[in-house]
Design a protein around this motif. Sequence first.
Motif, PDB file in Angstrom:
ATOM      1  N   GLY A 113      36.834  38.557  42.476  1.00  0.00           N
ATOM      2  CA  GLY A 113      35.617  38.154  42.594  1.00  0.00           C
ATOM      3  C   GLY A 113      34.497  38.604  42.016  1.00  0.00           C
ATOM      4  O   GLY A 113      34.716  39.973  41.713  1.00  0.00           O
ATOM      5  N   VAL A 114      33.356  38.273  41.538  1.00  0.00           N
ATOM      6  CA  VAL A 114      32.316  38.704  40.939  1.00  0.00           C
ATOM      7  C   VAL A 114      30.947  38.911  41.711  1.00  0.00           C
ATOM      8  O   VAL A 114      30.156  39.625  41.696  1.00  0.00           O
ATOM      9  N   GLY A 115      31.271  38.353  43.298  1.00  0.00           N
ATOM     10  CA  GLY A 115      30.216  38.617  44.095  1.00  0.00           C
ATOM     11  C   GLY A 115      29.137  37.515  44.094  1.00  0.00           C
ATOM     12  O   GLY A 115      29.014  36.962  43.036  1.00  0.00           O
ATOM     13  N   ILE A 116      28.531  37.214  45.278  1.00  0.00           N
ATOM     14  CA  ILE A 116      27.618  36.084  45.200  1.00  0.00           C
ATOM     15  C   ILE A 116      26.465  36.499  44.217  1.00  0.00           C
ATOM     16  O   ILE A 116      25.783  37.684  44.254  1.00  0.00           O
ATOM     17  N   GLY A 117      26.078  35.631  43.142  1.00  0.00           N
ATOM     18  CA  GLY A 117      25.049  35.756  42.265  1.00  0.00           C
ATOM     19  C   GLY A 117      25.495  36.312  41.171  1.00  0.00           C
ATOM     20  O   GLY A 117      24.801  36.473  40.175  1.00  0.00           O
TER      21      GLY A 117
END
Length: 433
Positions: free
Chosen positions: A76-80
């Motif tokens: 994942g890229v992380g929230i935001g």
Amino acid sequence: MHKLSSSKTGPLLGTITVPGDKSISHRALIMGALSIGESKISGLLEGEDVLGTATALRALGADIYKDKETVWHVHGVGIGGLREPDVSLNMGNSGTGVRLLMGLVATHPIEVTFTGDSSLSSRPMKRITDPLEKFGAKFSGNSDGTLPIKVIGAKSPIPISYELPMASAQVKSAIMLAGLNTPGRTTVVEKISTRDHSERIFKYFGVPIEIDNNNIHVSGHAELTAKEMTVPADPSSASFLVVAAIITEGSDLIIKNVGMNPARTGLFETLLDMGGQIYFKNKRQSCGEDIADIHVKYSKLKGIEVPHERAASMIDEYPVLCAAAANAEGNTVMRGINELRVKESDRIAVMVVGLQACGVNVIEHDDGMTVSKSEVSGGTLVATHLDHRIAMSFLILGLNSKKTISIDDGRVIETSFPEFTDLMNSLGAQICP
Ligand code: S3P
């Protein structure tokens, strides 16, 4: 066109599994894409709808691949952390895919254009864009609120409190996902409960979420923990097998590891009320969801009035319930299901036309239909209007029809249940081109 035909068969016998839950598969990929680290997902549905979500999430920056053991890995890229894609995102036939992803990108400072096939492009999106505009997102596209739509994500999103005007888990989930990249607390008020897979998977991935009565509160800017998860088998896909066994004399089937979330089991409750022999064994929990094995046998059914309040928990199952209802003594009344008119097709109108062509007695109401016990004659070609559940429902009806029932386009089944025909035939059905 890929015509498929289904004919009367002997008993359906065996122990089987059906593919992973479509709703949970979309959500598992999305949550993985928002987490830091590697999530591993087993049992993911590899239907076109879910693969489309995986492709879209890759374009938004996540790294997603399947290994030799068919486990899906999501970095994942992380929230935001979503990036603006270079291309427009074609979500094919998938209402869940497009609505959840529109929610997700609405609170990222990026621009994303969503497209879809002719079925998806005729479905209402204003139900999504209305609440997302309140976060600060902007939308450009057709004035009638259909795809293609460009989302101009909010640079400084503001949290909202929104009461859902219709029972829709997709709208609820879009708002919850938008809330993840929004500072403060986003609230969705749901008067009629719908499937709560988003609530359950948010908790599983560590999002602070509070549920009091009909209010769902999501706290933004949490850090999600990458997870391992196993997707349960899809109760909506299992429903086709359950009805097939119930209407085919001598049948006896076991379907393993089926999702038993109470917000999804309305069809099983309805078939039990109609006299269906269905037994749930080995009940357990996995990754925040309820699961059981289903044992189902051929049954003599009687028609009932389906309780209106059950609609949300079986919203995708009314087409296949029609196949059971045509084989049930008396009348089966299905009302309070207007939402069926805005699914992959207008499922009330399309079912009524197809059932009549097959010799089934059916009356259309504004908000539903009444199906009566019929001598199903078949010998006809049914138009499926790019709707997988219509396609499979008529193939199930063909199992107990005097003459063959054909559908005009079996390819659309690939969206949710690619194994359907092979699985049915392995049990003794005769479904062929
Ligand atoms: C879904 C919600 C339902 C359902 C669809 C999947 C989801 O749609 O019909 O197949 O995964 O959230 P609505 O939200 O339009 O009721």
